[in-house]
Scaffold this active site. Structure first.
Site, mmCIF file in Angstrom:
data_model
loop_
_atom_site.group_PDB
_atom_site.id
_atom_site.type_symbol
_atom_site.label_atom_id
_atom_site.label_comp_id
_atom_site.label_asym_id
_atom_site.label_seq_id
_atom_site.Cartn_x
_atom_site.Cartn_y
_atom_site.Cartn_z
ATOM 1 C CD GLU A 73 32.211 15.986 17.483
ATOM 2 O OE1 GLU A 73 32.495 16.099 18.683
ATOM 3 O OE2 GLU A 73 32.154 14.893 16.900
ATOM 4 C CE LYS A 83 40.051 13.169 20.443
ATOM 5 N NZ LYS A 83 39.670 12.325 19.320
ATOM 6 C CG HIS A 121 11.762 27.768 38.327
ATOM 7 N ND1 HIS A 121 10.963 28.459 39.186
ATOM 8 C CD2 HIS A 121 10.935 27.039 37.541
ATOM 9 C CE1 HIS A 121 9.687 28.153 38.951
ATOM 10 N NE2 HIS A 121 9.652 27.278 37.952
HETATM 11 O O1 PA5 Z 1 30.985 12.103 16.316
HETATM 12 C C1 PA5 Z 1 32.140 11.776 16.403
HETATM 13 O O2 PA5 Z 1 32.787 11.336 15.440
HETATM 14 C C2 PA5 Z 1 32.862 11.868 17.727
HETATM 15 O O3 PA5 Z 1 32.046 12.448 18.699
HETATM 16 C C3 PA5 Z 1 33.298 10.492 18.196
HETATM 17 O O4 PA5 Z 1 32.157 9.675 18.312
HETATM 18 C C4 PA5 Z 1 34.028 10.572 19.526
HETATM 19 O O5 PA5 Z 1 35.104 11.446 19.440
HETATM 20 C C5 PA5 Z 1 34.521 9.193 19.924
HETATM 21 O O6 PA5 Z 1 35.365 8.678 18.933
HETATM 22 P P1 PA5 Z 1 35.663 7.140 18.807
HETATM 23 O O7 PA5 Z 1 34.386 6.436 18.540
HETATM 24 O O8 PA5 Z 1 36.609 7.035 17.687
HETATM 25 O O9 PA5 Z 1 36.250 6.706 20.117
#
Ligand code: PA5
Length: 432
Positions: free
Chosen positions: A285, A420, A306
């Site tokens: 990310e 989303k 494997h």
């Molecule tokens: O690293 C990040 O920002 C994301 O992976 C969030 O943790 C994830 O989308 C969850 O978001 P939130 O904590 O707002 O529910």
């Protein structure tokens, strides 16, 4: 310190290549720590490590104690950065079967709200049947769909079982200090809350209550975890190639520039699987944007030798590996002799399983290097709560420095919004 060995990447690269990157890594590290880069309003995690018994830490420990006493099960609701860290920590230290045989006094810890599977929900409902339980809802934004749905359902179960007052006492919210629906709900219902600081993004939040509360409920001392992180903050601030963070960052960026666009992180510990998942999300990310990024994948050895072994050995040469090793545990297992020796295994009689594992590691390393796969190895040393803190900080720092070396903002995730938006439109959410 974590030992990073890059001696097995030289088939692809040379030392002058690495040294040529020194200035870039130096600049990236400086940009990160001085807060002059893109996303600099999300670098609060750099300063989270602290040995101070803060008010927040005292409350985390008190809440964990209470939950340990009054609950058979603790359900942690969250997704992405709001879930992977604590699960990784618990499974790495206590194993993937850590819940077996646990109950009040040392509760089971389950994770919910990290998907939309009805089967997973039904399973959780069955697991909670007849059990005393408490929940923690973790969401920085407070609006993420998966945890929001799980929250509604688990809150309804709590209220039905205990009535509103006790249900509220068994609910904890970990969220932004001021903003979001979860903060609002917690205030209205009177739930205990912990803070994800505004300048700490989800995937960099494991050293806040996000990670520390579930760890504490599982019996992992959060102060020990912090002690490891504090040491890491000091150790990995070094501005030279003696810093393993620099070695890792430079090696992976160089490999990427030479066509190695997939990094497979492998450990020989099944308990590392979720830690690999946490690393995968952190790097994926943070780096995968603007048409750039190393694709992070995790594998468990020897099991995946494997399954993925063939591809790694002889498939397309666009991969490199990062192999993780830990010191052997104190409790050993020795291969027994057998009078008949029908399986021909007596040549291993008296050998420890760790010895066999070590040979598997060395054999795999040599084979993959022969197959022209560059391999970075990381010797983590002793596996304990301090090591967890050290590893979390090490990888977060490496990720920030690496992403700036790559030329991307490590702290946003604009791409996540696309699915989303489509989902909300399909679901008929007002405004989409
Ligand atoms: O690293 C990040 O920002 C994301 O992976 C969030 O943790 C994830 O989308 C969850 O978001 P939130 O904590 O707002 O529910």
């Amino acid at each position: 310190m974590i030992k990073v060995d890059i001696s097995n990447i030289w088939g692809t690269l040379s030392l002058p290549d690495l040294l040529a990157l020194e200035k870039e890594v130096f600049a990236a590290h400086k940009t990160l720590t001085e807060g002059t880069g893109e996303g600099n309003d999300f670098i609060g995690w750099l300063d989270l490590p602290s040995t101070e018994e803060t008010d927040e830490m005292i409350r985390i420990r008190a809440a964990a104690k209470r939950i340990r006493e009054n609950s058979d099960v603790f359900v942690v609701i969250g997704i992405g950065g709001s879930y992977l860290g604590p699960r990784a920590a618990i499974e790495l230290l206590q194993g993937t079967n850590h819940n077996i045989g646990k109950g009040k006094g040392n509760p089971q810890v389950f994770f919910a709200g990290n998907g939309l599977s009805t089967r997973a929900w039904n399973e959780l409902k069955r697991l909670l049947d007849g059990k005393d339980f408490s929940i923690a809802i973790i969401s920085k934004s407070g609006t993420t769909t998966e945890p929001a749905i799980a929250t509604r359902a688990l809150r309804a179960m709590l209220v039905k079982k205990y009535g509103i007052d006790e249900a509220n006492a068994r609910t904890i919210a970990i969220t932004d200090p001021c903003k979001g629906a979860l903060r609002q709900m917690a205030m209205e219902e009177g739930w205990e809350t912990f803070v994800i600081p505004a300048n700490v993004g989800g995937r960099y939040s494991v050293l806040t209550a996000v990670g520390l509360l579930p760890m504490a409920v599982a019996g992992i001392d959060p102060m020990e975890v912090m002690a490891g992180a504090v040491q890491a903050k000091k150790d990995y601030d070094l501005r030279s190639f003696e810093n393993p963070v620099w070695l890792y960052t430079a090696a992976r960026n160089l490999l990427y520039r030479n066509g190695k666009c997939i990094e497979i992180m492998e450990s020989f510990e099944p308990g590392y699987k979720m830690m690999g998942g946490w690393w995968q999300q952190l790097f994926g990310e943070s780096e995968g944007k603007d048409g750039k990024g190393i694709f992070p994948v995790t594998a468990e050895f020897t099991a995946d030798l494997h399954s993925l072994g063939q591809m790694i050995q002889q498939g397309e040469r666009n991969i490199f590996e990062t192999m993780i090793r830990f010191d052997a545990p104190e409790e050993t297992f020795t291969v027994q002799g057998d009078e008949k020796n029908l399986d021909g295994l007596n040549y291993l009689e008296g050998r420890t399983l760790d010895f066999v594992d070590e040979q598997a590691f060395l054999g795999t390393l040599a084979a993959h290097v022969d197959g022209n796969v560059p391999v970075i190895t990381m010797d983590m040393g002793k596996l304990d709560a301090q090591k967890l803190g050290e590893m979390f900080y090490f990888f977060e720092l490496a990720c920030g420095v690496s992403a700036y070396t790559l030329g991307v903002n490590p702290f946003n995730q604009p791409g996540v919004e696309f699915y989303k938006r489509n989902m909300f439109k399909l679901l008929g959410k007002p405004g989409y």
